[in-house]
Scaffold this active site. Structure first.
Site, PDB file in Angstrom:
ATOM      1  N   GLY A  73       0.939  -1.234  -0.080  1.00  0.00           N
ATOM      2  CA  GLY A  73      -0.101   0.044   0.006  1.00  0.00           C
ATOM      3  C   GLY A  73       0.914   0.995   0.107  1.00  0.00           C
ATOM      4  O   GLY A  73       2.020   1.140  -0.573  1.00  0.00           O
ATOM      5  N   CYS A  74       0.340   2.368   0.561  1.00  0.00           N
ATOM      6  CA  CYS A  74       1.147   3.534   0.555  1.00  0.00           C
ATOM      7  C   CYS A  74       2.568   3.384   1.248  1.00  0.00           C
ATOM      8  O   CYS A  74       2.642   2.693   2.267  1.00  0.00           O
ATOM      9  CB  CYS A  74       0.425   4.560   1.455  1.00  0.00           C
ATOM     10  SG  CYS A  74       1.213   6.265   1.637  1.00  0.00           S
ATOM     11  N   PHE A  75       3.587   3.785   0.536  1.00  0.00           N
ATOM     12  CA  PHE A  75       4.902   3.426   0.915  1.00  0.00           C
ATOM     13  C   PHE A  75       5.434   4.151   2.126  1.00  0.00           C
ATOM     14  O   PHE A  75       6.499   3.622   2.862  1.00  0.00           O
ATOM     15  CB  PHE A  75       5.982   3.646  -0.040  1.00  0.00           C
ATOM     16  CG  PHE A  75       5.857   4.727  -1.006  1.00  0.00           C
ATOM     17  CD1 PHE A  75       5.512   5.851  -0.452  1.00  0.00           C
ATOM     18  CD2 PHE A  75       6.417   4.727  -2.320  1.00  0.00           C
ATOM     19  CE1 PHE A  75       5.461   7.237  -1.348  1.00  0.00           C
ATOM     20  CE2 PHE A  75       6.407   5.795  -3.166  1.00  0.00           C
ATOM     21  CZ  PHE A  75       5.998   7.012  -2.510  1.00  0.00           C
ATOM     22  N   TRP A  76       4.804   5.299   2.744  1.00  0.00           N
ATOM     23  CA  TRP A  76       5.357   6.128   3.803  1.00  0.00           C
ATOM     24  C   TRP A  76       5.172   5.236   5.116  1.00  0.00           C
ATOM     25  O   TRP A  76       6.178   5.050   5.729  1.00  0.00           O
ATOM     26  CB  TRP A  76       4.233   7.312   3.811  1.00  0.00           C
ATOM     27  CG  TRP A  76       4.528   8.448   2.803  1.00  0.00           C
ATOM     28  CD1 TRP A  76       5.337   8.543   2.039  1.00  0.00           C
ATOM     29  CD2 TRP A  76       3.399   9.334   2.586  1.00  0.00           C
ATOM     30  NE1 TRP A  76       4.872   9.737   1.017  1.00  0.00           N
ATOM     31  CE2 TRP A  76       3.677  10.181   1.409  1.00  0.00           C
ATOM     32  CE3 TRP A  76       2.106   9.493   3.328  1.00  0.00           C
ATOM     33  CZ2 TRP A  76       2.917  10.887   1.007  1.00  0.00           C
ATOM     34  CZ3 TRP A  76       1.412  10.639   3.002  1.00  0.00           C
ATOM     35  CH2 TRP A  76       1.749  11.325   1.822  1.00  0.00           C
ATOM     36  N   GLU A  83       4.075   1.217  -5.331  1.00  0.00           N
ATOM     37  CA  GLU A  83       4.540   2.001  -4.520  1.00  0.00           C
ATOM     38  C   GLU A  83       5.224   1.014  -3.588  1.00  0.00           C
ATOM     39  O   GLU A  83       4.570  -0.145  -3.108  1.00  0.00           O
ATOM     40  CB  GLU A  83       3.629   2.728  -3.433  1.00  0.00           C
ATOM     41  CG  GLU A  83       3.259   3.931  -4.208  1.00  0.00           C
ATOM     42  CD  GLU A  83       2.701   4.911  -3.216  1.00  0.00           C
ATOM     43  OE1 GLU A  83       2.662   5.060  -2.123  1.00  0.00           O
ATOM     44  OE2 GLU A  83       1.735   6.056  -3.785  1.00  0.00           O
TER      45      GLU A  83
END
Length: 157
Positions: free
Chosen positions: A9-12, A53
């Protein structure tokens, strides 16, 4: 040192979570296994480049094994959902394990098989060799360290 690239999912959030694990010596966020060379964030978000991502991870296998690392990865994703994690939707948010060392494949397959026992629905997490990884723009690197309280689909507490 060993290397692996994980898409969750979102890489952050994936980067922040992984960077806290003992034995992980380096993380970078970027775009993995797409068709466009050196894409921008905006291009990846358009869904036309095929990239996920992802988080590049360098780790010390004398401190953490690939099996342990994958167990931590499985704990922060829903591997049965295609192209979605948390509130994020799109092919760039698919889950994946992209390996750089062919010798890691057996461990990855075994781990995925073991994880499948926890779900009724099939796991859709991709397992593929890493074809390409383009580092994301600087403002994405260590994003949640630079922006505490920023958006994250992973519970970091």
């Amino acid at each position: 040192m060993k290397e692996i690239v994980l898409a969750g999912g979102c890489f952050w959030g994936v980067e922040e979570y992984m960077s806290r694990i003992k034995g992980i010596v380096e993380t970078k966020v970027g775009y993995a296994n797409g068709i466009k060379e050196n894409p921008s964030y905006e291009e990846v978000c358009s869904g036309t480049t095929g990239h996920a991502e992802a988080c590049y991870i360098k780790y010390d296998e004398s401190i953490i094994s690939l099996e342990e690392l994958l167990n931590k990865f499985w704990s922060i994703i829903d591997p049965t959902v295609l192209n979605k994690q948390g509130n994020d939707r799109g092919t760039q948010y698919r889950t994946g394990i992209f390996y750089l060392d062919q010798k890691d494949l057996n461990v990855i397959i075994k781990s995925k098989s073991q994880e499948q026992k926890n779900y009724r629905k099939p796991i859709v997490t991709e397992v593929e060799p890493l074809k390409c990884f383009y580092e994301a723009e600087e403002y994405h690197q260590k994003y949640l360290k630079k922006n505490p309280g920023g958006y994250c689909h992973i519970h970091l507490d």
